[in-house]
Enzyme design. Sequence first.
Site, mmCIF file in Angstrom:
data_model
loop_
_atom_site.group_PDB
_atom_site.id
_atom_site.type_symbol
_atom_site.label_atom_id
_atom_site.label_comp_id
_atom_site.label_asym_id
_atom_site.label_seq_id
_atom_site.Cartn_x
_atom_site.Cartn_y
_atom_site.Cartn_z
ATOM 1 N N ARG A 254 59.034 35.194 49.696
ATOM 2 C CA ARG A 254 57.926 34.275 49.432
ATOM 3 C C ARG A 254 56.644 34.669 50.171
ATOM 4 N NH1 ARG A 254 62.284 30.318 49.425
ATOM 5 N NH2 ARG A 254 62.594 29.644 47.275
ATOM 6 N N GLU A 318 33.799 51.552 37.106
ATOM 7 C CA GLU A 318 33.706 50.328 37.893
ATOM 8 C C GLU A 318 32.470 50.339 38.790
ATOM 9 O OE1 GLU A 318 35.485 47.795 37.393
ATOM 10 O OE2 GLU A 318 37.452 48.405 36.649
ATOM 11 N N LYS A 360 31.786 43.698 45.761
ATOM 12 C CA LYS A 360 33.073 43.056 45.467
ATOM 13 C C LYS A 360 33.416 42.017 46.535
ATOM 14 C CE LYS A 360 37.115 42.745 43.253
ATOM 15 N NZ LYS A 360 38.014 43.880 42.981
ATOM 16 N N HIS A 381 36.029 44.501 30.395
ATOM 17 C CA HIS A 381 37.479 44.525 30.574
ATOM 18 C C HIS A 381 38.233 43.850 29.431
ATOM 19 C CE1 HIS A 381 36.410 45.950 34.496
ATOM 20 N NE2 HIS A 381 37.645 45.943 34.933
ATOM 21 N N HIS A 385 40.919 46.072 28.004
ATOM 22 C CA HIS A 385 42.339 45.743 28.082
ATOM 23 C C HIS A 385 42.977 45.747 26.696
ATOM 24 C CE1 HIS A 385 42.054 43.556 32.242
ATOM 25 N NE2 HIS A 385 41.900 44.856 32.319
ATOM 26 N N HIS A 398 42.413 53.441 32.879
ATOM 27 C CA HIS A 398 41.783 52.120 32.887
ATOM 28 C C HIS A 398 40.260 52.220 32.818
ATOM 29 C CE1 HIS A 398 41.010 47.951 33.803
ATOM 30 N NE2 HIS A 398 40.366 48.265 34.921
#
Length: 497
Positions: A254, A318, A360, A381, A385, A398
């Site tokens: 977790r 990017e 960013k 994107h 995608h 990508h």
Amino acid sequence: MVRVTLSHQHSSFTYPPFFKYQTATAPPDFSFLFSPTILPLISTQSTNPMAAAATAATASYSTLSTKHNLSISTTHHINKNHSLSSPFLSETSVRIRPLSLSRSAKLPVRVMATSAATPVKKTSGLNPGAVAPTVVDVDLGDRSYPIYIGSGLLNQPDLLQRHIHGKRVLVVTNTTVAPLYLDKVVSALTVGNPNVTVESVILPDGEKYKDMDTLMKVFDKAIESRLDRRCTFVALGGGVIGDMCGYAAASFLRGVNFIQIPTTVMAQVDSSVGGKTGINHRLGKNLIGAFYQPQCVLIDTDTLNTLPDRELASGLAEVIKYGLIRDAEFFEWQEKNIHKLMARDPDAFAYAIKRSCENKADVVSQDEKESGLRATLNLGHTFGHAIETSYGYGHWLHGEAVAAGTVMAVDMSYRLGWIDESIVERVHIILKQAKLPTSPPEMMTVDMFKSVMAVDKKVADGLLRLILLKGPLGGCVFTGDYDRKALDETLHAFCKS
């Protein structure tokens, strides 16, 4: 004498043998003691500094807050009798972090240090002649973390070791990166640190392996190695490894700590920063995942020396994005320096990585979970995608898909009358110079785009929201309020059917 300023209050450190810190407005017993090895290695992050008064007698303290703008300035060298072999700090602000604190201290103090021609005491983990990294901080309160940027950072063990809190580490990497950097990373984690043991899991390389079956290999290794909740996962590789390692860290027991060591342009300027983790599904990219922040991001720009040209160009998609959506000055710099970037000029790349990370980090600090502002980082994107999913993961990189998607988003923005034609032309030119595609693969159809875009993560209540440019260069919107005719026209303009 070193002078410290906390907002408009003045305090001082003296050297040697210990530095004493006391605020002008605090009670007389409100002070901290630091060993001489710590002051040059302090960095800033905080809560309320005055909360420390209650425990000052034992030198325990709460962390200081960046909102208090604690800084250091010096007027002369610190004690010339001490050996100081590190390079001088520049006049610009830099983040400097502690290797260790006095035993009575509970939490590290982070200080924004500014020093003109002040020598910095060498740390035990810093090689002689090593240059201090540039540091960009992602401000998320008690989950804030640094991005270290520089050449040769894998040769500075302390940068990694200070973020390892337990005795067990699992390095997640792939078949391409492991032969190049795995041994160096293991050495950086363990040199002078014999209590730490390192395991590794080497995954197949490529976007097509960013799936549940491959992710299970990480869990298998972690469980077989009997790692506990104090362990740290380290992502060594590009965006696929970073996303998968981060998601594994978010899920194992977790949640365990993890560190990003990105080795591609794409990962260094984008995917390693901000805590997006996950895997692909056959029906859509990154549909399974979590927001989970790393302890730090370490960007050794030397790793780009082994990066293939195609991967390098992919990452530039990017970089270009940041200029288009929010940083016009950066885009103009890119236009002037794209040939240097393509030629792998180290100074140009260092600047491009730093500026991208600053953009960013700023966005993530304001909108961690992508409720609005952060979505603008996905320019191109949604179209991209759809290309990756329909064409098959890994056929196009990508960044190549994002480049073609960016051209489509720019085309739609122009059809809506939101941008000038000159922006359309400039986008085409710079992407061509970066040797990136400006149209989708010929096999793509309108129906392919629509079917994949219908399950995009930015769909809300059945409405497809897009990131589109609007206004002058550097302006964009994240919206579902657009003429659907413009979307259809763009899709038909780029697809044969």
